[in-house]
Design an enzyme around this catalytic site. Structure first.
Site, PDB file in Angstrom:
ATOM      1  N   ASN A  72       0.822  -1.201   0.000  1.00  0.00           N
ATOM      2  CA  ASN A  72       0.000   0.000   0.000  1.00  0.00           C
ATOM      3  C   ASN A  72       0.863   1.261   0.000  1.00  0.00           C
ATOM      4  OD1 ASN A  72      -2.325   1.672   0.196  1.00  0.00           O
ATOM      5  ND2 ASN A  72      -3.361   0.097   1.404  1.00  0.00           N
ATOM      6  N   HIS A 112      22.474   0.992  13.299  1.00  0.00           N
ATOM      7  CA  HIS A 112      23.753   1.652  13.555  1.00  0.00           C
ATOM      8  C   HIS A 112      24.257   1.270  14.940  1.00  0.00           C
ATOM      9  CE1 HIS A 112      22.959   4.121  10.031  1.00  0.00           C
ATOM     10  NE2 HIS A 112      21.734   4.269  10.495  1.00  0.00           N
ATOM     11  N   THR A 162      10.004  -6.037  16.971  1.00  0.00           N
ATOM     12  CA  THR A 162      11.423  -6.001  17.346  1.00  0.00           C
ATOM     13  C   THR A 162      12.056  -7.380  17.400  1.00  0.00           C
ATOM     14  OG1 THR A 162      10.893  -6.085  19.708  1.00  0.00           O
ATOM     15  CG2 THR A 162      11.077  -3.892  18.698  1.00  0.00           C
ATOM     16  N   LYS A 163      11.210  -8.420  17.448  1.00  0.00           N
ATOM     17  CA  LYS A 163      11.685  -9.809  17.533  1.00  0.00           C
ATOM     18  C   LYS A 163      10.844 -10.683  16.609  1.00  0.00           C
ATOM     19  CE  LYS A 163      13.140  -9.335  22.305  1.00  0.00           C
ATOM     20  NZ  LYS A 163      12.958  -9.732  23.680  1.00  0.00           N
TER      21      LYS A 163
END
Length: 182
Positions: A72, A112, A162-163
């Protein structure tokens, strides 16, 4: 497996600029010709893939799109470099078949250094994002590097993944947590 690369070399800056221009052309005019140029940048693009306007990526060469996937409006994919001199062949963004990617979804395969002193070197780290078949990512979902999303899973709007998450499940929240099995 996380791989390091330097994104501020002249070669990679030039590559990003050319890819960003293709994305800008597609956003200005999402015609079949501009869509064809956009799809040509991917490592592979399945049949009947539909991409709405506002699509953005950095390089494209490590992105794999499965058949009948719908992306989308305003999707952003921050992918790692994969061109002649910089090969990160084992790092990819792989979106399976029959996936629904909601508006404003972000797939962020690059990160980073956390340590401020190390971050001054400006290195990038890239890791896979694997989205299995028949996944629905609701609007505004953010998926971070190193994540695998199991098949048939739904991730609710606004969630941050995040996992890695299970197949056949519904996840929601920041960070995304399992709400129930599907």
């Amino acid at each position: 497996m996380k791989k390091q690369f330097d994104s501020i070399t002249p070669q990679l800056i030039g590559r990003r600029k050319s890819v960003h221009e293709v994305c800008r052309q597609f956003t200005r005019s999402p015609s079949k010709g501009n869509l064809k140029r956009l799809k040509a940048l991917f490592a592979s693009c399945g049949d009947n893939v539909f991409i709405e306007y506002g699509f953005h990526m950095d390089y494209g060469g490590s992105i794999y799109l499965g058949d009948r996937t719908f992306i989308n409006a305003n999707c952003t994919i921050v992918d790692g470099a994969q061109i002649d001199e910089v090969k990160l062949n084992d790092c990819k963004i792989d979106i399976g078949a029959d996936c629904l990617i909601g508006p404003n979804v972000q797939l962020l395969a690059v990160s980073h250094d956390i340590d401020p002193k190390e971050r001054l070197a400006k290195y990038n780290y890239v890791d896979d994002i694997i989205i299995k078949d028949n996944v629905w990512l609701g609007g505004g979902v953010i998926v971070l590097a190193g994540v695998v999303i199991g098949e048939n899973t739904v991730v609710g709007a606004g969630s941050v993944v995040t996992k890695s998450i299970d197949a056949n499940s519904f996840y929601l929240g920041n960070p995304a947590v399992k709400v129930r099995n599907l």
